[in-house]
Motif scaffolding. Structure first.
Motif, short mmCIF file in Angstrom:
data_model
loop_
_atom_site.label_atom_id
_atom_site.label_comp_id
_atom_site.label_asym_id
_atom_site.label_seq_id
_atom_site.Cartn_x
_atom_site.Cartn_y
_atom_site.Cartn_z
N ILE A 352 -24.46 -74.81 52.57
CA ILE A 352 -23.58 -74.20 51.58
C ILE A 352 -22.72 -75.39 50.89
O ILE A 352 -22.40 -75.34 49.76
N GLY A 353 -22.19 -76.12 51.61
CA GLY A 353 -21.59 -77.49 51.03
C GLY A 353 -22.41 -77.92 49.86
O GLY A 353 -21.69 -78.41 48.92
N GLY A 364 -17.59 -68.35 40.61
CA GLY A 364 -18.10 -66.83 40.47
C GLY A 364 -19.03 -66.64 41.91
O GLY A 364 -19.43 -65.22 41.68
N ILE A 365 -19.13 -67.27 42.63
CA ILE A 365 -19.96 -66.97 43.91
C ILE A 365 -19.15 -67.00 45.23
O ILE A 365 -18.36 -68.08 45.37
N CYS A 366 -19.42 -65.88 45.91
CA CYS A 366 -18.57 -65.56 47.09
C CYS A 366 -19.38 -65.80 48.37
O CYS A 366 -20.46 -65.13 48.38
N PHE A 367 -19.44 -66.81 49.22
CA PHE A 367 -20.19 -66.84 50.36
C PHE A 367 -19.39 -66.16 51.59
O PHE A 367 -18.26 -66.15 51.66
N GLU A 368 -20.09 -65.31 52.18
CA GLU A 368 -19.69 -64.50 53.20
C GLU A 368 -20.42 -64.81 54.38
O GLU A 368 -21.61 -64.55 54.46
N ARG A 369 -19.87 -65.48 55.62
CA ARG A 369 -20.14 -65.85 56.80
C ARG A 369 -20.36 -64.72 57.80
O ARG A 369 -19.21 -64.51 58.08
N GLY A 401 -23.95 -63.81 36.73
CA GLY A 401 -22.20 -63.79 36.57
C GLY A 401 -21.43 -63.84 37.99
O GLY A 401 -22.05 -64.64 38.82
N GLU A 402 -20.53 -63.07 38.16
CA GLU A 402 -19.94 -63.06 39.67
C GLU A 402 -20.70 -62.60 40.67
O GLU A 402 -21.49 -61.64 40.31
N GLY A 403 -20.85 -62.91 41.87
CA GLY A 403 -21.81 -62.05 42.85
C GLY A 403 -21.43 -62.65 44.18
O GLY A 403 -20.52 -63.65 44.50
#
Length: 487
Positions: A352-353, A364-369, A401-403
């Protein structure tokens, strides 16, 4: 006076009519005739199917080879046809004519004049009626040449065409030989079947249960089944005959397995050819751009702004070419994994880094762990990093776009489930069976080797990639890894 015949045929006919039914009343005769007929019918059907299958395969192979050869002629003669280089065109047709199965080959320009030909006296002539469509099997009764035509196009402009004729003589000879061999095998099956039926009739009333069980095992695919030979009488003879039959079937099965391996090898070679063609197609555009750019850089009068733009093109296309070659080398020379115990969560965070440093995906990108408390499992760090990177990049490229990208690690028994979920555009249902094939890609800049590389790496880890997607809603990819034993 009544004429009396010297010989009366009525008693003979009566005896013959009584003898023939009596023959068919015997179980031995009925077994011999029945089994012989079954052998002949089955062997005849098998021979017919084998001939038809071989005929279809050989004809298809000839068509494919002919089209490939015609395409090679087009590639080899395009530049020479534009430059009207008769010597180069003659060399192309000469090499084509050296093939044993080539009946003729010609290169014709857009005006209809023959520029090169394997047939004498044809160069310089204006061709008459030529084939407008490629031949398809079956050919006409007296036709022994498969005629093929391939257009020479440059940027959708027709500059000529090539015509190629392949002789079908060797094909017909091979099919005739196969038919003759099938007839011989049918006659041999008739003889063997008759002998086996006669032996069976000698002791058909003894040990039928054991024979039935063994026959059922053979029918179920267990070719190792045998009948115990406990005596030297008719039953023992029948048992030995049965065992010989089973051994013959086993040898035939092995031969079929060998033929299957040969066909598999042929398919593998065809796959290699397709792979080579795909690679050539992929590197053609960057190579053309590099060649043209180098020519422009050699122009001393090139403006500084144009020089900078050309250098940018060279750098971009070079990186693109390097990426294609790297992907191919990764796919073809995948190293053996070095499995070790490790925390997969740390590897996910490192991946992810790396992705977060890319400006294309930074905003625009959200990482959910979603991690477990214990995320230790066995994997090769370098190869597994490649897997995670490919899967995450595929997911991000599907988001417009955003996601959101959800990375979930969930322990189930002795396996650690890894899943990556995106809310992108999803995969159309008609493409689900194609996305895992090498060189298939829906992106202009892609090489189509990402998922195949992932699948090969996971196979080395004893895992299988599963893909669940709904068009317009997103995609989930998941696989399992072996967890580390606590002890």
């Amino acid at each position: 006076m009544t004429d009396t015949p010297l010989f009366s045929t009525a008693p003979m006919l009566g005896q013959q009519s009584r003898w023939v039914p009596r023959l068919f009343h015997t179980l031995r005769a009925r077994l011999i005739i029945s089994v012989a007929l079954v052998h002949v019918v089955l062997m005849g059907l098998f021979t017919w199917e084998a001939v038809e299958r071989q005929s279809h395969e050989l004809r298809q192979e000839m068509v494919n080879q002919g089209r490939s050869l015609a395409s090679l002629m087009v590639v080899a003669s395009t530049n020479a046809l534009l430059a009207e280089d008769l010597a180069s065109l003659a060399e192309v047709t000469r090499r084509v004519g050296e093939r044993e199965d080539v009946s003729y080959g010609e290169v014709v320009d857009v005006r209809g004049f023959v520029m090169a030909s394997t047939r004498e006296g044809r160069v310089g002539r204006q061709v008459g009626p030529v084939i407008e469509q490629n031949d398809q099997f079956p050919l006409a009764v007296d036709d022994r040449v498969l005629d093929l035509r391939e257009e020479v196009l440059i940027e959708n402009n027709r500059v000529g065409f090539v015509v190629l004729g392949l002789s079908t003589t060797s094909l017909e000879n091979a099919l005739t030989e196969t038919r003759n061999r099938g007839i011989q095998y049918t006659l041999l099956a008739l003889v063997i079947g008759s002998v086996a039926a006669w032996l069976l009739s000698l002791a058909v009333t003894r040990n039928l249960h054991e024979l039935t069980l063994a026959a059922k095992k053979i029918g179920g695919g267990n070719l190792d089944a045998r009948v115990n030979v406990r005596s030297q009488d008719e039953t023992g003879t029948l048992s030995r005959a049965f065992n010989l039959m089973a051994a013959s079937l086993q040898r035939s099965s092995r031969q079929m397995e060998q033929e299957h391996r040969k066909r598999t090898e042929a398919e593998r070679l065809a796959c290699v050819g397709e792979m080579a063609a795909s690679i050539a197609h992929e590197i053609r555009n960057p190579m053309v751009a590099l060649i043209n750019s180098v020519k422009l850089l050699g122009n001393a009068q090139l403006a500084a702004e144009d020089h900078t733009a050309v250098v940018d093109i060279v750098n971009t296309e070079s990186r693109r070419l390097q990426r294609i070659l790297d992907d191919f080398l990764m796919f073809s020379r995948l190293p053996a994994p070095r499995l070790e115990d490790g925390d997969l969560k740390l590897l996910v965070e490192q991946t992810i880094g790396l992705i977060s440093q890319d400006p294309r995906y930074a905003d625009g990108i959200c990482f959910e762990r979603r991690y477990e408390e214990d995320n230790r499992c066995r994997f090769d760090p370098d190869l597994m990093r490649q897997v995670l990177l490919n899967l995450m990049l595929n997911a991000l490229q599907a988001i417009t776009g955003e996601g959101k990208l959800i990375i979930r690690l969930q322990r189930t028994g002795d396996r650690l489930n890894v899943s990556i979920v995106d809310n992108g555009r999803g995969i159309p249902a008609d493409l689900m069976s194609e996305i895992s094939k090498p060189f298939f890609t829906s992106r202009k800049e892609g090489t189509g080797l990402g998922l195949p590389v992932v699948q090969r790496i996971l196979a080395q880890h004893g895992a299988v990639l599963s893909i669940t997607s709904r068009e317009g809603s997103g995609t989930e990819v998941a696989f399992d890894l072996e967890v580390t034993n606590d002890g």
